[in-house]
Design a protein around this motif. Structure first.
Motif: not given
Length: 110
Positions: A39-46, A31-37, A59-66
Motif C-alpha cells: 500500500t505504501g502506507k505504514a501500519a500503526e497498530t494491529v 503482516a505489517r511489512a507486507q501491507l506497507a510494501e 486487522e491493521i490500522e493505517v494512517l491514510e491521510l495526515a
C-alpha cells in the motif's frame, strides 16, 4: 552430542512440520511489512489478530491521510489474510475514520 544437535532451532530444522511455523510475533511483523510494501502506507497498530484453519487474519490500522491537528487525520482499518507461513494472501480496507472519532457501531474493538 554436539551443541548444534541440542539447540531447539536445529532440531526444528531437522524435523520439519509444525515447528517450522512462524511465531505469532513473526506473523505480526510480516503482516505489517507486507501491507506497507503493497500500500505504501505504514501500519500503526494491529487491532485484531486471530489464527484460523487456513492461516491468520489480522486487522491493521493505517494512517491514510495526515492532517493538522493530528486528531483529524484520516485512518483506515485493513483486514489482512495470511497463510500458515505468514505470507499475505489478501487484504481489503474495511473502514475509514478520523483518528479523533470513536466508532459507535463496533463494540470491544471488533
Amino acid at each position: 552430542m554436539t551443541d548444534s544437535q541440542n539447540s531447539p532451532k536445529s532440531s526444528r530444522q531437522r524435523q520439519g512440520g509444525a515447528d517450522d511455523m512462524p511465531s505469532p510475533m513473526e506473523v505480526l511483523r510480516q503482516a505489517r511489512a507486507q501491507l506497507a510494501e503493497l500500500t505504501g502506507k505504514a501500519a500503526e497498530t494491529v487491532s485484531s489478530f486471530e489464527q484460523t484453519e487456513d492461516g491468520w487474519v489480522l486487522e491493521i490500522e493505517v494512517l491514510e491521510l495526515a492532517r493538522v491537528p493530528d486528531t483529524m487525520s484520516l485512518m483506515a482499518s485493513y483486514q489482512v489474510d495470511l497463510d500458515q507461513q505468514g505470507q499475505l494472501t489478501g487484504y481489503r480496507r474495511v473502514r475509514r475514520y478520523e483518528r479523533g472519532r470513536s466508532d459507535a457501531r463496533r463494540s470491544g474493538g471488533r
